[in-house]
Design a protein around this motif. Structure first.
Motif, PDB file in Angstrom:
ATOM      1  N   GLY A  31      46.014 -13.983 -56.645  1.00  0.00           N
ATOM      2  CA  GLY A  31      46.763 -15.083 -57.279  1.00  0.00           C
ATOM      3  C   GLY A  31      48.083 -15.459 -56.644  1.00  0.00           C
ATOM      4  N   THR A  32      48.929 -14.478 -56.341  1.00  0.00           N
ATOM      5  CA  THR A  32      50.225 -14.785 -55.712  1.00  0.00           C
ATOM      6  C   THR A  32      50.362 -13.910 -54.459  1.00  0.00           C
ATOM      7  N   ASN A  52      48.383 -10.615 -59.665  1.00  0.00           N
ATOM      8  CA  ASN A  52      49.500 -11.513 -59.359  1.00  0.00           C
ATOM      9  C   ASN A  52      50.662 -11.329 -60.329  1.00  0.00           C
ATOM     10  N   VAL A  64      44.320 -22.999 -59.691  1.00  0.00           N
ATOM     11  CA  VAL A  64      43.784 -21.787 -60.318  1.00  0.00           C
ATOM     12  C   VAL A  64      42.829 -22.096 -61.477  1.00  0.00           C
ATOM     13  N   VAL A  87      52.044 -13.409 -62.234  1.00  0.00           N
ATOM     14  CA  VAL A  87      51.830 -14.076 -63.519  1.00  0.00           C
ATOM     15  C   VAL A  87      51.065 -13.151 -64.466  1.00  0.00           C
ATOM     16  N   VAL A  91      41.240 -15.883 -56.697  1.00  0.00           N
ATOM     17  CA  VAL A  91      41.949 -17.000 -57.349  1.00  0.00           C
ATOM     18  C   VAL A  91      42.218 -18.142 -56.350  1.00  0.00           C
ATOM     19  N   THR A 131      47.471 -18.554 -69.493  1.00  0.00           N
ATOM     20  CA  THR A 131      47.378 -18.157 -68.098  1.00  0.00           C
ATOM     21  C   THR A 131      47.018 -16.679 -67.994  1.00  0.00           C
ATOM     22  N   ALA A 132      46.281 -16.367 -66.960  1.00  0.00           N
ATOM     23  CA  ALA A 132      45.947 -14.972 -66.618  1.00  0.00           C
ATOM     24  C   ALA A 132      44.926 -14.315 -67.535  1.00  0.00           C
ATOM     25  N   CYS A 185      42.360 -13.243 -65.006  1.00  0.00           N
ATOM     26  CA  CYS A 185      42.883 -12.126 -64.196  1.00  0.00           C
ATOM     27  C   CYS A 185      42.828 -10.833 -65.018  1.00  0.00           C
TER      28      CYS A 185
END
Ligand SMILES: Nc1ncnc2c1ncn2[C@@H]1O[C@H](COP(=O)(O)OP(=O)(O)OP(=O)(O)O)[C@@H](O)[C@H]1O
Ligand SMILES: Cc1ncsc1CCO
Ligand SMILES: [Mg+2]
Length: 270
Positions: free
Chosen positions: A70-71, A28, A142, A30, A99, A195-196, A199
């Motif tokens: 994610g996105t 994503n 998330v 992010v 996610v 964040t992430a 991921c």
């Protein structure tokens, strides 16, 4: 669990550093930058390639593929499916990070389609894994709303129905292939404050499975143990999430196979 020393986290980390595997990451917006820096720090070679016009072609060249939803957009979903199909055709392992797959119909449908393409490894937080196995999770978006312990049975049943390795991450991680299972302790409470992180861990799982495609269970453990060790080493130097991020990348870069060997806190359950 295997007693094959060549598949220990330390040996796999040494091999990763020697071979610098090419890892295709569809992740994503992010996570892209942090995930790529994570792979470089660990010693792998990241490539963020998601366009449907080229994602399939690239997946045949890369050592492994990682797909993180994610996105999402329709175009990205086309890129993900083309890449996963091509990875399968080329017999390359691929990792799915679902996610917040329970949040919307678009995410649910995309995840169902991706699961049909048989990911080698599925990595998610506890809420994501509980929901993926058909259970009721406390997750909203998330971030996880459930402890890992509550997701262990779900992970085992998902591993069996999907014939995949399943990793649930949180304060103490859990990894299973449906028969064997381990818990991995370590890391820092600052990790879910950035964040992430998850991921980026998924991307690192891709790097390890690229160098051990016949041992996805051991590859997943090595990636999670590396994150736990790097997180533990970074935490004492950090003043908060911002400086932790920086120290985490440095700790991953500095992590030696010997340190990983002595510091890994892996509990073999079956
Ligand atoms: N409380 C905690 N203590 C120690 N380590 C943790 C803790 N929570 C998460 N981690 C570690 O953080 C990393 C990311 O796991 P997490 O479950 O937070 O991913 P995630 O929810 O998918 O993250 P994101 O979606 O933000 O990328 C893993 O290495 C995990 O072990
Ligand atoms: C915050 C966020 N939103 C969509 S993906 C993502 C990164 C963590 O999963
Ligand atoms: Mg996540």
């Amino acid at each position: 669990m295997t007693t094959d020393a060549s598949l220990s986290p330390a040996n796999l980390l040494a091999r990763l550093r020697e071979t610098s595997p090419l890892v295709q990451c569809i992740t994503n917006y992010v996570a892209m930058n942090f995930a790529a820096n994570t792979l470089l720090a660990a010693g792998a070679s990241p490539a963020m390639v998601h366009a449907p016009e080229e994602s399939g072609e690239f997946a045949a060249l890369a050592g492994a593929l990682t797909v993180n939803i994610g996105t999402l957009s329709s175009e990205w979903v086309d890129g993900m499916k083309a890449a996963a199909q091509s990875a399968n055709q080329a017999q390359k392992p691929w990792v799915l990070d679902p996610v917040a797959h329970f949040a919307t119909a678009f995410r649910r449908d995309t995840t169902a389609d991706l699961l049909k393409l048989r990911p080698t490894i599925i990595r998610g937080n506890a809420s994501e894994i509980i929901a993926l196995a058909g259970g009721q999770s406390a997750g909203q978006g998330v971030d996880s709303g459930d402890p890992v312990e509550l997701a262990e049975d779900a992970a085992c049943s998902l591993a069996q129905t999907q014939n995949a390795v399943v990793a649930v991450t949180g304060a103490v991680d859990f990894v299973t292939d449906g028969t064997r299972s381990v818990r991995i302790a370590g890391g820092s409470p600052l990790m879910p404050k950035i964040t992430a992180m998850g991921c980026s861990l998924t991307a690192l799982v891709g790097a390890f499975v690229a160098i051990a495609p016949d041992a996805p269970f051991e590859a997943t453990i090595a990636a999670l143990a590396s994150f736990a060790a790097a997180g533990s080493h970074a935490a004492p130097n950090a003043n908060g999430p911002g400086t932790f991020m920086m120290h985490f990348i440095d700790a991953l870069y500095a992590l030696s196979p010997e340190t990983l060997n002595t510091n890994a806190r892996i509990e073999i359950l079956s």
